[in-house]
Design a protein around this motif. Structure first.
Motif, short mmCIF file in Angstrom:
data_model
loop_
_atom_site.label_atom_id
_atom_site.label_comp_id
_atom_site.label_asym_id
_atom_site.label_seq_id
_atom_site.Cartn_x
_atom_site.Cartn_y
_atom_site.Cartn_z
N SER A 53 0.85 -1.06 -0.04
CA SER A 53 -0.03 -0.01 0.03
C SER A 53 0.94 1.19 0.21
N LEU A 54 1.89 1.28 0.86
CA LEU A 54 2.81 2.54 0.79
C LEU A 54 3.29 2.57 -0.46
N ASP A 55 3.79 1.55 -1.25
CA ASP A 55 4.31 1.70 -2.74
C ASP A 55 3.37 2.47 -3.58
N LYS A 56 2.20 2.25 -3.21
CA LYS A 56 1.24 2.97 -4.31
C LYS A 56 1.47 4.43 -4.15
N LEU A 57 1.91 5.00 -3.03
CA LEU A 57 2.20 6.53 -2.99
C LEU A 57 3.65 7.09 -3.47
N VAL A 58 4.56 6.26 -4.07
CA VAL A 58 5.55 6.67 -4.79
C VAL A 58 5.37 7.78 -5.65
N ALA A 59 4.20 7.41 -6.52
CA ALA A 59 3.82 8.78 -7.62
C ALA A 59 3.50 9.92 -7.13
N LEU A 60 3.24 9.94 -5.75
CA LEU A 60 2.87 11.33 -5.31
C LEU A 60 3.83 11.72 -4.25
N GLN A 61 4.78 10.98 -3.59
CA GLN A 61 5.68 11.04 -2.79
C GLN A 61 7.15 10.62 -3.21
N SER A 62 8.22 11.27 -2.55
CA SER A 62 9.69 10.98 -2.84
C SER A 62 9.90 9.40 -2.47
N LYS A 63 10.80 8.86 -3.45
CA LYS A 63 11.00 7.20 -2.69
C LYS A 63 11.60 7.34 -1.37
N GLU A 64 12.29 8.49 -0.80
CA GLU A 64 12.85 8.44 0.23
C GLU A 64 11.74 8.74 1.45
N THR A 65 10.66 9.61 1.19
CA THR A 65 9.80 9.75 2.22
C THR A 65 9.09 8.17 2.47
N VAL A 66 8.75 7.47 1.06
CA VAL A 66 8.21 6.48 1.46
C VAL A 66 8.98 5.28 2.20
N ALA A 67 10.23 5.33 1.99
CA ALA A 67 11.22 4.27 2.55
C ALA A 67 11.26 4.64 4.16
N ALA A 68 11.28 6.03 4.31
CA ALA A 68 11.09 6.56 5.84
C ALA A 68 9.61 5.84 6.50
N TRP A 69 8.56 5.90 5.80
CA TRP A 69 7.45 5.44 6.21
C TRP A 69 7.58 3.84 6.36
N LYS A 70 8.05 3.24 5.48
CA LYS A 70 8.10 1.87 5.49
C LYS A 70 9.14 1.39 6.83
N ALA A 71 10.16 2.25 7.04
CA ALA A 71 10.91 2.12 8.25
C ALA A 71 10.24 2.25 9.69
N LEU A 72 9.30 3.14 9.73
CA LEU A 72 8.27 3.32 10.87
C LEU A 72 7.64 1.96 10.91
N ALA A 73 6.75 1.70 10.03
CA ALA A 73 6.01 0.34 9.97
C ALA A 73 6.91 -0.76 10.37
N SER A 74 8.17 -0.88 9.93
CA SER A 74 8.94 -2.13 10.23
C SER A 74 9.06 -1.89 11.81
N ALA A 75 9.16 -0.88 12.49
CA ALA A 75 9.77 -0.75 13.70
C ALA A 75 8.42 -0.79 14.73
N GLY A 76 7.07 -0.94 14.04
CA GLY A 76 5.89 -1.13 14.80
C GLY A 76 5.61 0.30 15.43
N ARG A 77 6.12 1.53 14.65
CA ARG A 77 5.62 2.92 15.09
C ARG A 77 4.45 3.14 14.37
N TYR A 78 3.66 2.84 14.51
CA TYR A 78 2.19 2.75 13.67
C TYR A 78 1.45 4.02 13.90
N GLY A 79 1.65 4.62 15.13
CA GLY A 79 0.90 5.88 15.54
C GLY A 79 1.70 7.03 14.83
N GLU A 80 3.00 7.02 14.94
CA GLU A 80 4.01 8.04 14.05
C GLU A 80 3.70 7.88 12.61
N LEU A 81 3.50 6.80 12.08
CA LEU A 81 3.41 6.43 10.71
C LEU A 81 2.14 7.12 10.27
N ALA A 82 0.91 6.71 11.02
CA ALA A 82 -0.52 7.22 10.75
C ALA A 82 -0.46 8.81 10.72
#
Length: 349
Positions: A273-302
């Protein structure tokens, strides 16, 4: 004597006269769309229908009817011995097929020979489909829609449910389309309904409503996932007054974690789902969001998704509308209690 009633009135009151509505078309036809409340008792399976159709085209209609008739008879016998085995003498079924021809009349004739009073839909499913298309595409009259609008995470769908619980007239497009209308909107392995079935679900609700009262609909785009909002409803939504829901970012982020728990619990699905946002956000931003998800920091991600992605999108889309909301609903938290209170206020206004 066997008795078959030809039924051309498909209004709710007319359909309510029957104990069961039986769709005798193939399972594939039934999955694509069917009359409200119908059950599937096919007289030809998908493969059998294809076989008979091939014989009809490549050999002769007579042989197709002879082969098909034998298959239909066997399948009706099986239904009598299984699904219909315990039906009482007073049971009253309504039967239909594609256009009210051979399949429905075969089932209707045998059921009426048993002693049941049977109705057969004149024109079959095509009569129902014509009513749906006339009501949702050809009718020019605008519907009394009131849009429930607001930024991502403000609980708009939950507010619709609260309105319905409080007696309001509601069409939940996301629920009917089985999609939450965003990059995170699909429900995993649960597919969206066919377009025609989506339209039937909408029409079934609309024709039961009192159109002198408002019909609450969430502000959506013309597509909910891959399902198209029918023309008449979409035009009504574009012209409708808006109710706007406001809530703090922290409350919205907390709500999103609850509402999208199915996505959060599936890391592969969340990353897709995060990958679908690459067309509107930079790859770096999406990668940072994936890192938050991987760390279980879902509140920050949201919260970041709200502030950096969805709120700017919402602001741009609202610039294209010149109307102001007719009412603003302010909630400090998004809970059953606050939404129930908001629903009462909206119905009383």
């Amino acid at each position: 004597m066997p008795y078959l009633e030809t039924v051309s009135d498909l209004s709710p009151a007319s359909l309510a006269r029957f104990d069961d509505i039986i769709d005798v078309r193939s399972p594939a036809e039934f999955a694509d769309d069917h009359l409200p409340g119908a059950i599937s008792l096919p007289v030809l399976s998908n493969a059998e229908r294809a076989e008979v159709g091939t014989i009809y085209k490549q050999e002769s209609p007579f042989r197709a009817n002879r082969v098909g008739g034998a298959i239909v008879a066997r399948n009706i016998a099986r239904h009598l011995e299984t699904a219909l085995a315990d039906k009482p003498k007073t049971w009253r079924p309504l039967v239909y097929c594609w256009r009210g021809g051979m399949r429905s009349n075969a089932m209707g004739t045998i059921l009426s020979s048993v002693g049941w009073p049977v109705g057969v839909v004149k024109g079959g499913y095509k009569s129902w489909r014509r009513e749906v298309v006339d009501g949702l595409e050809h009718d020019e009259a605008l519907l009394p829609v009131r849009l429930v609008d607001g930024q991502t995470g403000t609980g708009k769908t939950a507010l619709l449910h609260a309105l319905a619980e409080a007696g309001g007239q509601v069409i939940d497009l996301e629920g009917l389309a089985n999609h939450r209308g965003s990059a995170f909107g699909d429900f995993g392995d649960s597919a969206q309904p066919a377009q025609r079935l989506f339209e039937t679900e909408i029409w079934t609700r609309l024709r039961a409503f009192d159109l002198s009262r408002p019909v609450f609909v969430e502000a959506e785009s013309a597509l909910v996932g891959r399902r198209r909002v029918p023309r008449r409803l979409w035009q009504s939504m574009l012209a409708a007054p808006r109710v706007e829901v406001h809530a703090p970012v922290a409350a919205r982020a907390a709500f999103l974690q609850r509402a999208y728990g199915d996505v959060i619990s599936d890391p592969h699905r969340l990353n897709a789902s995060l990958d679908k946002l690459v067309a509107l956000q930079s790859k770096e931003t999406v990668a940072a969001w994936k890192a938050l998800a991987s760390a279980g920091r879902y509140g920050e991600l949201a919260a970041e998704l709200i502030e950096q992605h969805y709120d700017p999108l919402y602001a741009r889309s609202r610039k294209r509308r010149e109307d102001k909301p007719v009412q603003v609903v302010e909630v400090d938290e998004i809970s059953e209690a606050t939404l129930a209170s908001a629903a009462q206020d909206l119905l009383g206004s």
